[in-house]
Scaffold this motif. Sequence first.
Motif, PDB file in Angstrom:
ATOM      1  N   THR B  35       0.941  -1.041  -0.072  1.00  0.00           N
ATOM      2  CA  THR B  35      -0.082   0.065  -0.020  1.00  0.00           C
ATOM      3  C   THR B  35       0.967   1.245  -0.055  1.00  0.00           C
ATOM      4  O   THR B  35       1.618   1.424   0.790  1.00  0.00           O
ATOM      5  N   LYS B  36       0.864   2.060  -0.933  1.00  0.00           N
ATOM      6  CA  LYS B  36       1.759   3.333  -1.101  1.00  0.00           C
ATOM      7  C   LYS B  36       1.058   4.376  -0.539  1.00  0.00           C
ATOM      8  O   LYS B  36      -0.245   4.788  -0.876  1.00  0.00           O
ATOM      9  N   GLU B  37       1.865   5.291  -0.184  1.00  0.00           N
ATOM     10  CA  GLU B  37       1.604   6.846   0.150  1.00  0.00           C
ATOM     11  C   GLU B  37       2.113   7.781  -0.857  1.00  0.00           C
ATOM     12  O   GLU B  37       3.465   7.772  -0.842  1.00  0.00           O
ATOM     13  N   ALA B  38       1.301   8.547  -1.541  1.00  0.00           N
ATOM     14  CA  ALA B  38       2.069   9.575  -2.360  1.00  0.00           C
ATOM     15  C   ALA B  38       1.539  10.983  -2.045  1.00  0.00           C
ATOM     16  O   ALA B  38       2.249  11.875  -2.678  1.00  0.00           O
ATOM     17  N   CYS B  39       0.358  11.269  -1.347  1.00  0.00           N
ATOM     18  CA  CYS B  39      -0.086  12.683  -1.068  1.00  0.00           C
ATOM     19  C   CYS B  39      -0.467  12.750   0.491  1.00  0.00           C
ATOM     20  O   CYS B  39      -0.154  13.689   0.954  1.00  0.00           O
ATOM     21  N   GLY B  40      -1.266  11.889   0.795  1.00  0.00           N
ATOM     22  CA  GLY B  40      -1.183  11.853   2.400  1.00  0.00           C
ATOM     23  C   GLY B  40      -2.660  12.605   2.540  1.00  0.00           C
ATOM     24  O   GLY B  40      -3.020  12.834   3.718  1.00  0.00           O
ATOM     25  N   THR B  41      -3.118  12.964   1.638  1.00  0.00           N
ATOM     26  CA  THR B  41      -4.444  14.108   1.735  1.00  0.00           C
ATOM     27  C   THR B  41      -5.581  13.495   0.732  1.00  0.00           C
ATOM     28  O   THR B  41      -6.193  14.496   0.725  1.00  0.00           O
ATOM     29  N   GLY B  42      -5.511  12.464   0.318  1.00  0.00           N
ATOM     30  CA  GLY B  42      -6.679  11.879  -0.328  1.00  0.00           C
ATOM     31  C   GLY B  42      -7.060  12.392  -1.769  1.00  0.00           C
ATOM     32  O   GLY B  42      -8.039  12.300  -2.350  1.00  0.00           O
ATOM     33  N   GLU B  43      -5.800  12.787  -2.326  1.00  0.00           N
ATOM     34  CA  GLU B  43      -5.770  13.211  -3.722  1.00  0.00           C
ATOM     35  C   GLU B  43      -5.427  12.330  -4.864  1.00  0.00           C
ATOM     36  O   GLU B  43      -5.591  12.539  -5.994  1.00  0.00           O
ATOM     37  N   CYS B  44      -4.649  11.168  -4.528  1.00  0.00           N
ATOM     38  CA  CYS B  44      -4.088  10.706  -5.710  1.00  0.00           C
ATOM     39  C   CYS B  44      -4.454   9.002  -5.724  1.00  0.00           C
ATOM     40  O   CYS B  44      -4.295   8.568  -6.836  1.00  0.00           O
ATOM     41  N   GLY B  45      -4.989   8.446  -4.684  1.00  0.00           N
ATOM     42  CA  GLY B  45      -5.528   7.157  -4.882  1.00  0.00           C
ATOM     43  C   GLY B  45      -4.379   6.096  -4.629  1.00  0.00           C
ATOM     44  O   GLY B  45      -4.725   4.794  -4.796  1.00  0.00           O
ATOM     45  N   ARG B  56     -11.162   2.436  -0.394  1.00  0.00           N
ATOM     46  CA  ARG B  56     -11.112   3.574   0.518  1.00  0.00           C
ATOM     47  C   ARG B  56      -9.698   4.074   0.450  1.00  0.00           C
ATOM     48  O   ARG B  56      -8.731   3.115   0.081  1.00  0.00           O
ATOM     49  N   LEU B  57      -9.643   5.214   0.795  1.00  0.00           N
ATOM     50  CA  LEU B  57      -8.110   5.521   0.912  1.00  0.00           C
ATOM     51  C   LEU B  57      -7.351   5.421   2.316  1.00  0.00           C
ATOM     52  O   LEU B  57      -8.008   6.205   3.210  1.00  0.00           O
ATOM     53  N   SER B  58      -6.463   4.878   2.381  1.00  0.00           N
ATOM     54  CA  SER B  58      -6.059   4.552   3.505  1.00  0.00           C
ATOM     55  C   SER B  58      -5.403   5.594   4.359  1.00  0.00           C
ATOM     56  O   SER B  58      -5.256   5.543   5.690  1.00  0.00           O
TER      57      SER B  58
END
Lengths: 758, 160
Positions: B35-45, B56-58
């Motif tokens: 599971t990747k994090e690329a923005c942390g603010t719900g914008e990228c999926g 869901r956006l984790s």
Amino acid sequence: MITKVVGKRVERVGILDKVTGKAKYGADLEIPNALILKVYRSPVPHGIVRKIDTSEAAGVDGVVRIFTAKDIPGENLYGIINKDQPVLTGEKVRFEGDPIVLVAAEDEESADRALAALRVEIDELPAVFDPNEALKPEAPSIHEKGNLLFERKIVKGDVEKGFTASDIVIEETYETNMLEHAYIEPEVGVAYRDEDGCVVVLVTTQNPHSDHAQLVSILGVEPEKVRVIQTETGGGFGGKLDISVQPFLALAAYHLDRPVRMVYSREESFQATAKRHPLKIRMKTGATRDGKLTAMKAEIIADTGAYGSYGIAVATRAAVHATGPYEVPNVYVESKAVYTNNNWSGAMRGFGVPQIAVAHESQMDKLAESLGFDPITFRMMNAFTTGSVTPTGQTLNASVGIRETLKKIRPYYEQLLREADATQLSGLTGMKYGVGVASMWYGIGNTGHPNPSSAQIEVDHEGNVTLFTGAADIGQGSDTVLVQIAAETLGLPFDKIHLVRADTTLTTDAGATSASRQTYISGRAVYEAALEVRKQLVERAAKVFKVPANLMVCEGGFFFPQYREFQKLSLTDIIRRSLVPGEVIRGEGYFNPETTSLDPETGQGVPYTTYAFASQVSLVEVDLVTGQVGVVKTISAHDVGKAVNPANVEGQIFSGVAMGIGMGLFEQFYPRKTKSLDTYLIPTAMDVPEITPVIVEVPEPTGPFGAKGVGEPALIPTAPAILNAIHHATGWWVNRIPADLETIRGLTSADEMEKSKS
Amino acid sequence: MKISFTLNGKPVSCDLPSNRRVVDVLREDLGLMGTKEACGTGECGACTILVDGIPRLSCLMLAAQLEGRDVTTIEGLSKSGETLHPIQQAFVEAGAVQCGFCTPGMVLATTHLLSENPRPTREEIREALSGNICRCTGYQKIVDAVELAAEKLTEKGETA
Ligand code: FES
Ligand code: FES
């Protein structure tokens, strides 16, 4: 030439790990006991650092160490072309985001508390954000040497005479946008000191060997005391050519006895890394009544922001490519890169060429329309061909595919024209449809500078074949292409070759993954290494069969004497019979395409050995009410020399068109304001149309199997084709990108005002 | 607080601060790095996971919201015994991956789409994936991959 692996759609190296989530990006590396690094950045765009008080921050629970400029053991200055950027600035801040203090703490929360407890006093200086203002004598001086970073001139023929001999001259000003790469993986890495005291940095990068050289100088250590290993990298597009987290990781690992980890938040990635240079371009182009270009004059100003980064390369590339892929006998270009207090601009997919293409392709359509030619005919009448002489005085001797790409898009152009007309008739009111064409050329590799690559191939006594390359695959697919080239040359199946890549201890310098150079330059180096190994293998096989080497055949992983295929032996058989344990067969490959440096006064010289060419046609719809422009269809024809992997080439074309749509229609980075993907919109699947890629192959004699490059060319014609299509749809020339909602609505209301007056 | 949920088919129970982000729970506490994090603010999926089958956006979910849920991450998509789920296989065959950072999220979003709509049109695919940003591929091969996955699944008589 019949090839078995090259030209085939082989499965991409590493794809299984990527679809299963196993691929290890920088953030996925598990390094026990690692400290977290964070940076305190300047809150003001220009100023003098008066005082840094770290005492309170140092007392915060969980804080292990605080670093400032004075902790840097070597040279506190870096920069890929000109060194002007401090790792941690102790004296002057030049943009909002300049790093001042580095904190190492047990966890993120402690690091954040330490940042909040720092007391940094800065005397603010007047700042300048417009490059034209920055060039005025009274402007605040950002660097000691002044605000003009660099100027490039290109002089060919006599431009004024050329204009005099023209029947028509069109002069116009163009402006392009500052852009964020927005690779999906933010900057990240880890570092530690190994048993030998070597600082090992594992990092997302497109430039491992350059990172290494820069870290060696920042730490002031011997080269063998630093090792850079590229992790799986989530995109780069030029933004990961400059160092980002690397010096912070290296500095902390050098001083501390603990591993360290650093990851930029999206906001920090936006604030603290390079952007695409916005360009202001004044361009004047002349032609005769019968459609021949006579002269082109351009003045280019590139905002390079606070630091040089790739500013010199961008100003140079924009100048060198300013005519577009057309013969123009008389050329005069002045191109400047200018410091301002904006975020620094650097490399981004195409280095100034996507920007200048907006100007030359708009000029081409304006001239074509005035002279009564259709855009393809007019381009065809002027396009380079074998023997053409470029603005830098270089004669193009081979692989000039521009006319071929124009021919290929012609039927699509006509079909789209019919479609636009039909949709217009049946479509909604307030919607306009138009078709636009644009072409481009792009020199492969560094401009007028040597840019060699090297590679090695080894076969061990068990028959394992390993390719060593310093080339960083950042998602574009160089791993796959290089393995294909090695396999083809060695006569082995694709999956027989094991790859070791982008580790400065295990591999040698392949140069940066930039300038669309890896397939062409590193591909050729791999080809040379493979040829050498093949020669040795054939000699060994000849001994096994007791025949002269020139009678041996090597095919599909097997060796046999001519006409005696029934006796064939596999590579492993040959190796087992001729190598003792521990013995290896090794081949070295090296390639440095021929270039000459450009004359400082006239820009004359050979900037690149070879060029890629492309032509593109797009159908757009313009909603006059909302101002929204949508790209409905795009056909993009690229002369890549040879598609080593057609699937990869298509992937690059799709990718470039998507990025070009963002550039042409809505992306805009506002320094000091743009902080997230919430306001910096990049194209989604809904914004990108179905794209038809057309691969044209006019082989480049110096390229591996004839290959050139496509990574950046894919982007370049997109924005100008959209602008030309908007003109065709509405009659308006848009001379500034992005052609966003406000721009189009502005044109609509200006039009209405005009109509109501008359 | 103690939180119990099903993760990739297995029950898990852990003691977590209720406001810990799910992306951190998965990556840091449970070691599931897919599971990747690329923005942390719900914008990228990029951080997409399936919660009771819904994407869901984790990065925007908190640990407490996991209680009693059925969570699937990229690591748990393929059934035991198969190396690749048909959707993953389709992404490989279509060459729908460049840097790969968006891929886990894309694959999971596709799983949901195909469970709701087994034979989506290309338009529908584009719309369903519009919350997942990819900067590399231009999306075309991803759309190809989803179409191919739909074919594979219908042939097998399976749903995603
Ligand atoms: S990381 Fe969660 S949406 Fe971007
Ligand atoms: S493959 Fe790189 S972001 Fe999608």
